[in-house]
Design a protein around this motif. Sequence first.
Motif, PDB file in Angstrom:
ATOM      1  N   ASP A 172     -51.999 -67.684  49.825  1.00  0.00           N
ATOM      2  CA  ASP A 172     -51.400 -68.767  49.064  1.00  0.00           C
ATOM      3  C   ASP A 172     -52.410 -69.266  48.040  1.00  0.00           C
ATOM      4  O   ASP A 172     -52.632 -68.630  47.036  1.00  0.00           O
ATOM      5  CB  ASP A 172     -50.918 -69.873  50.002  1.00  0.00           C
ATOM      6  N   GLY A 173     -53.091 -70.343  48.265  1.00  0.00           N
ATOM      7  CA  GLY A 173     -54.053 -70.807  47.263  1.00  0.00           C
ATOM      8  C   GLY A 173     -53.398 -70.966  45.896  1.00  0.00           C
ATOM      9  O   GLY A 173     -52.255 -70.576  45.686  1.00  0.00           O
ATOM     10  N   PHE A 174     -54.124 -71.492  44.940  1.00  0.00           N
ATOM     11  CA  PHE A 174     -53.575 -71.609  43.597  1.00  0.00           C
ATOM     12  C   PHE A 174     -53.741 -70.286  42.866  1.00  0.00           C
ATOM     13  O   PHE A 174     -54.459 -69.387  43.312  1.00  0.00           O
ATOM     14  CB  PHE A 174     -54.260 -72.756  42.861  1.00  0.00           C
ATOM     15  N   ALA A 175     -53.065 -70.144  41.746  1.00  0.00           N
ATOM     16  CA  ALA A 175     -53.007 -68.870  41.027  1.00  0.00           C
ATOM     17  C   ALA A 175     -54.399 -68.351  40.678  1.00  0.00           C
ATOM     18  O   ALA A 175     -55.322 -69.146  40.455  1.00  0.00           O
ATOM     19  CB  ALA A 175     -52.182 -69.039  39.755  1.00  0.00           C
ATOM     20  N   PRO A 176     -54.573 -67.009  40.628  1.00  0.00           N
ATOM     21  CA  PRO A 176     -55.889 -66.439  40.299  1.00  0.00           C
ATOM     22  C   PRO A 176     -56.480 -66.970  39.006  1.00  0.00           C
ATOM     23  O   PRO A 176     -57.695 -67.135  38.896  1.00  0.00           O
ATOM     24  CB  PRO A 176     -55.594 -64.937  40.213  1.00  0.00           C
ATOM     25  N   SER A 177     -55.642 -67.252  38.035  1.00  0.00           N
ATOM     26  CA  SER A 177     -56.158 -67.757  36.757  1.00  0.00           C
ATOM     27  C   SER A 177     -56.722 -69.172  36.896  1.00  0.00           C
ATOM     28  O   SER A 177     -57.595 -69.581  36.122  1.00  0.00           O
ATOM     29  CB  SER A 177     -55.044 -67.752  35.710  1.00  0.00           C
ATOM     30  N   LYS A 178     -56.220 -69.936  37.872  1.00  0.00           N
ATOM     31  CA  LYS A 178     -56.663 -71.318  38.054  1.00  0.00           C
ATOM     32  C   LYS A 178     -57.690 -71.465  39.177  1.00  0.00           C
ATOM     33  O   LYS A 178     -58.423 -72.443  39.241  1.00  0.00           O
ATOM     34  CB  LYS A 178     -55.447 -72.209  38.344  1.00  0.00           C
ATOM     35  N   ASN A 179     -57.726 -70.492  40.080  1.00  0.00           N
ATOM     36  CA  ASN A 179     -58.628 -70.561  41.236  1.00  0.00           C
ATOM     37  C   ASN A 179     -59.321 -69.216  41.448  1.00  0.00           C
ATOM     38  O   ASN A 179     -59.178 -68.592  42.499  1.00  0.00           O
ATOM     39  CB  ASN A 179     -57.826 -70.957  42.487  1.00  0.00           C
ATOM     40  N   PRO A 180     -60.083 -68.740  40.455  1.00  0.00           N
ATOM     41  CA  PRO A 180     -60.701 -67.410  40.567  1.00  0.00           C
ATOM     42  C   PRO A 180     -61.730 -67.302  41.684  1.00  0.00           C
ATOM     43  O   PRO A 180     -61.988 -66.201  42.177  1.00  0.00           O
ATOM     44  CB  PRO A 180     -61.352 -67.209  39.193  1.00  0.00           C
ATOM     45  N   ASP A 181     -62.321 -68.424  42.118  1.00  0.00           N
ATOM     46  CA  ASP A 181     -63.329 -68.358  43.177  1.00  0.00           C
ATOM     47  C   ASP A 181     -62.767 -67.818  44.486  1.00  0.00           C
ATOM     48  O   ASP A 181     -63.505 -67.246  45.294  1.00  0.00           O
ATOM     49  CB  ASP A 181     -63.922 -69.746  43.428  1.00  0.00           C
ATOM     50  N   MET A 182     -61.466 -67.997  44.707  1.00  0.00           N
ATOM     51  CA  MET A 182     -60.876 -67.531  45.964  1.00  0.00           C
ATOM     52  C   MET A 182     -60.512 -66.057  45.917  1.00  0.00           C
ATOM     53  O   MET A 182     -60.723 -65.320  46.880  1.00  0.00           O
ATOM     54  CB  MET A 182     -59.617 -68.348  46.292  1.00  0.00           C
ATOM     55  N   TRP A 183     -59.951 -65.614  44.794  1.00  0.00           N
ATOM     56  CA  TRP A 183     -59.412 -64.254  44.693  1.00  0.00           C
ATOM     57  C   TRP A 183     -60.540 -63.272  44.367  1.00  0.00           C
ATOM     58  O   TRP A 183     -60.639 -62.776  43.252  1.00  0.00           O
ATOM     59  CB  TRP A 183     -58.306 -64.210  43.642  1.00  0.00           C
ATOM     60  N   PHE A 201     -49.196 -58.594  54.842  1.00  0.00           N
ATOM     61  CA  PHE A 201     -49.578 -59.727  54.004  1.00  0.00           C
ATOM     62  C   PHE A 201     -48.451 -59.998  53.022  1.00  0.00           C
ATOM     63  O   PHE A 201     -47.603 -59.138  52.742  1.00  0.00           O
ATOM     64  CB  PHE A 201     -50.878 -59.440  53.236  1.00  0.00           C
ATOM     65  N   ALA A 202     -48.439 -61.210  52.493  1.00  0.00           N
ATOM     66  CA  ALA A 202     -47.516 -61.567  51.415  1.00  0.00           C
ATOM     67  C   ALA A 202     -48.213 -62.578  50.520  1.00  0.00           C
ATOM     68  O   ALA A 202     -49.000 -63.405  50.994  1.00  0.00           O
ATOM     69  CB  ALA A 202     -46.219 -62.150  51.968  1.00  0.00           C
ATOM     70  N   THR A 203     -47.923 -62.511  49.211  1.00  0.00           N
ATOM     71  CA  THR A 203     -48.492 -63.451  48.263  1.00  0.00           C
ATOM     72  C   THR A 203     -47.542 -63.644  47.097  1.00  0.00           C
ATOM     73  O   THR A 203     -46.792 -62.734  46.728  1.00  0.00           O
ATOM     74  CB  THR A 203     -49.867 -62.976  47.751  1.00  0.00           C
ATOM     75  N   PHE A 204     -47.559 -64.847  46.520  1.00  0.00           N
ATOM     76  CA  PHE A 204     -46.676 -65.170  45.406  1.00  0.00           C
ATOM     77  C   PHE A 204     -47.079 -64.469  44.119  1.00  0.00           C
ATOM     78  O   PHE A 204     -46.294 -64.353  43.188  1.00  0.00           O
ATOM     79  CB  PHE A 204     -46.678 -66.689  45.170  1.00  0.00           C
ATOM     80  N   THR A 205     -48.332 -63.993  44.035  1.00  0.00           N
ATOM     81  CA  THR A 205     -48.827 -63.421  42.780  1.00  0.00           C
ATOM     82  C   THR A 205     -48.706 -61.900  42.791  1.00  0.00           C
ATOM     83  O   THR A 205     -48.756 -61.272  43.857  1.00  0.00           O
ATOM     84  CB  THR A 205     -50.292 -63.827  42.534  1.00  0.00           C
ATOM     85  N   ALA A 206     -48.562 -61.332  41.611  1.00  0.00           N
ATOM     86  CA  ALA A 206     -48.506 -59.878  41.477  1.00  0.00           C
ATOM     87  C   ALA A 206     -49.478 -59.388  40.416  1.00  0.00           C
ATOM     88  O   ALA A 206     -49.330 -58.273  39.905  1.00  0.00           O
ATOM     89  CB  ALA A 206     -47.075 -59.434  41.114  1.00  0.00           C
ATOM     90  N   VAL A 207     -50.496 -60.191  40.081  1.00  0.00           N
ATOM     91  CA  VAL A 207     -51.421 -59.786  39.038  1.00  0.00           C
ATOM     92  C   VAL A 207     -52.180 -58.530  39.469  1.00  0.00           C
ATOM     93  O   VAL A 207     -52.470 -58.326  40.656  1.00  0.00           O
ATOM     94  CB  VAL A 207     -52.403 -60.915  38.682  1.00  0.00           C
ATOM     95  N   GLY A 208     -52.516 -57.708  38.496  1.00  0.00           N
ATOM     96  CA  GLY A 208     -53.118 -56.405  38.774  1.00  0.00           C
ATOM     97  C   GLY A 208     -54.432 -56.498  39.522  1.00  0.00           C
ATOM     98  O   GLY A 208     -54.720 -55.663  40.389  1.00  0.00           O
TER      99      GLY A 208
END
Length: 663
Positions: A172-183, A201-208
Amino acid sequence: MTDDKRLISSAQIEWTPEQVPKATHFDDIYYSVSDGLAESDYVFVQQNQLPERFAALRAGEVFTVAETGFGTGLNFLQTLRAWFECAPKSAELQFISFEKFPLSGEDLSKAHGAFAELGTLSQALCAVYPLRLPGWHEMSLFDGKVRLIVWFGDLLLGLPEFECSVDAWFLDGFAPSKNPDMWQPALYTQMARLSHVQTTFATFTAVGEVRRGLQKAGFAVEKMPGFGRKREMCRGQLSQERAFSSKAPWFASPDPIKPVKQRAVVIGAGLAGATVARQLAEQGWTVRVLEAGAQPGQQASGNLAGAIHPLVTADWNLRSQFYLRGFETTLKWLEPWLDNRQIVGELNGLMQLAVTDTLDKRLKDSLQRVGLPPEFAVWCDAEQASARIGQTTEFEGLFFPKGGWVRPSTVVDTCLAHENIELRLHETVTDLVKNDRAWSIVTNQTQHEAEVVVVATGALDEALNRQLGLPIRPVKGQVSHLPATAIQAPLHCTVTHRGYTVTGNLGEDAPYEGVTGATFEAPDTATELSEAAQSENREMVSEALPNWWNHEAGLHGKIGFRPTTPDHLPLIGAVPPPEWMAEAYLSQPHSQVPHRYPPQRYQTGLFVSNGHGARGLMSVFLGAEIIGRMVAGEMAVMPQHLYHAVHPSRFAIRAWRSGKKSY
């Protein structure tokens, strides 16, 4: 916000016109404006196929979910809904979540207000929502069928602290663009370490970048339609298990006990022994407690009162972390017993007076650097402290609303009052012998057999401590007992200064209204009360509360011997065989990389809970749960580094790893 990654900052939020919380630090909302609960169900519950997997669980089976970003707890609550609808009643849910910026309890409850269907589940979560302090917080819900572990702090520091098998991941967490420290790649590596081939696993994001990171770690990744206006999301499953070596094999956990008979012997009936006996009895073991004395709890466990409060340091060091886990566990055990009047005590707050410049600085630095929340600790000037105590003091201090005191002997008696526990008095253990099937425990009266033995003998059983290689040193302490005529008035709360002071109803058999002390008199082993120690206790309390002890009270009190260790942390856990440890580690070069050494071995079924020192009330309950989980082969109750810090063989290991020949 602190730059120490071990510490946390509370969430800074604002509410949208739709009353959805928005994290100002990430400039992002916590859940969908249209329907946050439906989004949680679709993305995490359904894409991990949880309803079907819950329904397929066998009796007694444990299912583990791990989540990156606890937030408002909606994913946890939606998982609970599916759990209670689909899972068999005898199964257990284990939910692990990480949160660097925890919400306040008030904001958490407000966020749930938009979802009337959460009702009872939300109330249950809010009732146990943990203190906003760094590290591992564990909560038991619904009669122990649901175990929630929340890690407050940096995700990438928290994940390596866990040893468990995760069945489903919520990214979950916030989007990779807004929370890069996690991803980060480290996240996906840790996910793979804690996963098995059926882990999803499941996640809301599909970024490459996220998809490629998961694939590189061994996960098969599949794109799926997103929720609402989101075009795509991802789900997947671990397709390739990999071997991961331990960074500290000498602290590896023991194998679970698989006995033919569930028999346990606990040696020692003080707080340490009584609590572990109770824990094992609750787990279905038949427990025999052997006590050398005429009564249980004769040393420090026999004091009329003991203070309950955590340890606060400016940098939130190892001891603060350990004693916070201990404090939370202590409250979990004691609060129901106090509510039901099964034990004597009161959790009406504790004032820690800053009676030295060093302590004053440490407490103030902790408030600033750690960010102690007001529900945990409140700073008071001298006037405020005096008002809270009910007596004049010249010192400032830190007030702990959840602190207080308890009479240890009533805790011991309550722990031992279980149908699976038998207490044997006047039995001194003279030898422990392991045979093929069980342990033989030889005493001055007879011989016992058990599959599990827990040594909790405290400070004075020098022979047994030496046999197990435990560096225990007894430290004498005298407390003073004061009748009502010797004090100005009862205090409004417990007070700590250079010692501690408690007033109240200490029990029907106690002709005293106050307890104060205690001295530290190592290596003195005399057992007679002394006027010198009484005078020292009076000086300590009079420095903090100059008008309270109003005249001599006669020489009344108690002497106990605290079992202490060189680093002031207890010894808890399984005991390695010294000959094997010497061959595998201590006689080997100390500087090789960890994976070159074998994992630690243990004397199957032999455990220790000792060295609890002056803070036993904040560690014995945690110690009991540590041993109970080890016996059952369940996931630990605290981070790995804290388990390493109380490992029974840590001193020998540390000396070897530092290049010294021996401790």
